[in-house]
Motif scaffolding. Structure first.
Motif, PDB file in Angstrom:
ATOM      1  N   ASP A 112       0.821  -1.259   0.076  1.00  0.00           N
ATOM      2  CA  ASP A 112      -0.117   0.113  -0.032  1.00  0.00           C
ATOM      3  C   ASP A 112       0.709   1.234   0.043  1.00  0.00           C
ATOM      4  OD1 ASP A 112      -2.378  -1.400   0.024  1.00  0.00           O
ATOM      5  OD2 ASP A 112      -2.368  -1.738   2.258  1.00  0.00           O
ATOM      6  N   CYS A 113       2.223   1.194  -0.268  1.00  0.00           N
ATOM      7  CA  CYS A 113       3.221   2.264  -0.236  1.00  0.00           C
ATOM      8  C   CYS A 113       2.844   3.087  -1.418  1.00  0.00           C
ATOM      9  CB  CYS A 113       4.552   1.862  -0.099  1.00  0.00           C
ATOM     10  SG  CYS A 113       4.827   0.991   1.598  1.00  0.00           S
ATOM     11  N   GLY A 114       2.349   2.532  -2.523  1.00  0.00           N
ATOM     12  CA  GLY A 114       2.301   3.457  -3.886  1.00  0.00           C
ATOM     13  C   GLY A 114       3.534   3.432  -4.515  1.00  0.00           C
ATOM     14  N   SER A 115       4.573   2.846  -3.811  1.00  0.00           N
ATOM     15  CA  SER A 115       5.972   2.645  -4.838  1.00  0.00           C
ATOM     16  C   SER A 115       6.665   1.388  -4.156  1.00  0.00           C
ATOM     17  CB  SER A 115       6.726   3.809  -4.707  1.00  0.00           C
ATOM     18  OG  SER A 115       7.111   4.106  -3.517  1.00  0.00           O
ATOM     19  N   GLY A 116       7.517   1.166  -4.842  1.00  0.00           N
ATOM     20  CA  GLY A 116       8.658  -0.322  -4.100  1.00  0.00           C
ATOM     21  C   GLY A 116       8.089  -1.368  -4.598  1.00  0.00           C
ATOM     22  N   THR A 117       8.939  -2.494  -4.499  1.00  0.00           N
ATOM     23  CA  THR A 117       8.582  -3.864  -5.149  1.00  0.00           C
ATOM     24  C   THR A 117       8.855  -4.876  -4.014  1.00  0.00           C
ATOM     25  OG1 THR A 117       9.673  -3.139  -7.104  1.00  0.00           O
ATOM     26  CG2 THR A 117       9.397  -5.385  -6.677  1.00  0.00           C
ATOM     27  N   PRO A 118       7.717  -5.581  -3.689  1.00  0.00           N
ATOM     28  CA  PRO A 118       7.771  -6.557  -2.481  1.00  0.00           C
ATOM     29  C   PRO A 118       8.763  -7.874  -2.953  1.00  0.00           C
ATOM     30  CG  PRO A 118       5.574  -6.238  -2.835  1.00  0.00           C
ATOM     31  CD  PRO A 118       6.351  -5.388  -3.988  1.00  0.00           C
ATOM     32  N   THR A 119       9.856  -8.105  -2.234  1.00  0.00           N
ATOM     33  CA  THR A 119      10.957  -9.019  -2.743  1.00  0.00           C
ATOM     34  C   THR A 119      11.052 -10.005  -1.606  1.00  0.00           C
ATOM     35  OG1 THR A 119      12.107  -7.072  -3.533  1.00  0.00           O
ATOM     36  CG2 THR A 119      13.403  -9.203  -3.085  1.00  0.00           C
ATOM     37  N   LEU A 120      11.183 -11.336  -2.076  1.00  0.00           N
ATOM     38  CA  LEU A 120      11.063 -12.441  -1.274  1.00  0.00           C
ATOM     39  C   LEU A 120      12.367 -13.218  -1.791  1.00  0.00           C
ATOM     40  CD1 LEU A 120       9.865 -14.560   0.544  1.00  0.00           C
ATOM     41  CD2 LEU A 120       8.745 -15.643  -1.354  1.00  0.00           C
ATOM     42  N   VAL A 121      13.492 -13.525  -0.721  1.00  0.00           N
ATOM     43  CA  VAL A 121      14.704 -14.130  -1.171  1.00  0.00           C
ATOM     44  C   VAL A 121      14.869 -15.482  -0.080  1.00  0.00           C
ATOM     45  CG1 VAL A 121      17.222 -13.856  -1.090  1.00  0.00           C
ATOM     46  CG2 VAL A 121      15.668 -11.739  -1.371  1.00  0.00           C
ATOM     47  N   ARG A 122      15.377 -16.502  -0.772  1.00  0.00           N
ATOM     48  CA  ARG A 122      15.716 -17.855  -0.340  1.00  0.00           C
ATOM     49  C   ARG A 122      16.715 -18.143  -0.904  1.00  0.00           C
ATOM     50  NH1 ARG A 122      12.237 -23.431  -0.114  1.00  0.00           N
ATOM     51  NH2 ARG A 122      13.432 -24.361   1.618  1.00  0.00           N
TER      52      ARG A 122
END
Length: 264
Positions: A29-39
């Motif tokens: 809901d930030c309006g910008s940025g990219t959710p990132t999942l790392v393993r």
């Protein structure tokens, strides 16, 4: 029916019963940025699902991290410079051996945007159980390596995880829905926590963007591990959710994250 088909049918039923699946779902809901999942040092692909982005694992999903990559790429691969979500998602092999998730602001991780997580799905007993960090000094995240009380546990099979960025919640712990197994420890003489209006999802989609009417200080819902949360691969014990007034004790060993805030 031919007797040759009976073993095949029985095998299919066993596979269906033992199947494990966990959805890691992001709501930005930030309006910008990219959710990132790392393993394992790899950024995992996410699929769009309406207003959410999902990753589905059909196996235990352990030693993984997540964060919101900023538009100027401020976060490094292991989430340095940003709020970190650490997770072990797995079906419990014994009481207390289930999923564990926490937030981290241990240096070099830094606060940038409100970050929250909550369990959902599975058998519904952990729906809503989680934590929110909405300020740099939030008491719901690791600031020191021994802040084990901030970890949140769920002993439900096939439980999923919702991670929300810039949601309306205020800093605090979110309890599971009323009468769920994971919320009973709130009644065992523990101080009250952030009150959140949550109901179990009627569909596989969780109820994102829940609001909290109360800011709270750091307290404990699940009994913290007896051993220190360290920066090396260790094991620690956790207590499964129990009914009010029932003593909690060590039940088994569960796997901790490999290196706090780091992935190999």
């Amino acid at each position: 029916m031919s007797s040759l088909f009976i073993p095949v049918i029985l095998l299919a039923r066993v596979i269906a019963v033992n199947a494990e699946e966990h959805i890691i779902r992001f709501k930005n809901d930030c309006g910008s940025g990219t959710p990132t999942l790392v393993r394992g040092g790899q950024i995992l692909p996410l699929s769009n699902n309406g207003g959410y982005q999902d990753f589905t694992s059909t196996n235990p999903f352990e030693s993984a991290i997540a964060y919101l990559q900023t538009s100027d790429q401020k976060c490094l691969l292991n989430g340095e410079n940003c709020v970190l979500v650490e997770m072990n998602m797995n079906n419990p092999s014994c009481p207390g051996c289930g999923s564990s998730v926490d937030l981290s602001l241990i240096t070099p991780h830094k606060y940038q945007d409100s970050t929250a997580f909550s369990f959902w799905g599975g058998d519904g007993t952990c729906d809503g159980l989680g934590a929110v960090c909405s300020d740099p000094n939030c008491s719901t995240a690791f600031h020191q390596s021994n802040d084990n009380q901030v970890q949140r546990y769920c002993n439900s099979n096939n439980v999923n995880l919702l991670i929300t960025f810039c949601g309306p919640q205020t800093t605090g712990y979110t309890p599971a829905v009323a009468n769920s197994l994971s919320s009973l420890s709130n009644q065992a003489g523990q101080p009250s926590h952030a009150v959140v209006s949550l109901t179990p999802p009627s569909t596989p989609e969780p109820q994102g963007g829940q609001t909290s009417s109360t800011s709270t200080t750091a307290t404990t819902v699940a009994t913290p591990p007896s051993e220190e949360h360290t920066t090396t691969a260790t094991t620690h014990s956790s207590a499964s959710p129990v009914a009010a007034g029932t003593p909690k004790g060590k039940t088994c060993k569960v796997k901790a994250r490999g290196r706090h805030g780091r992935v190999h």
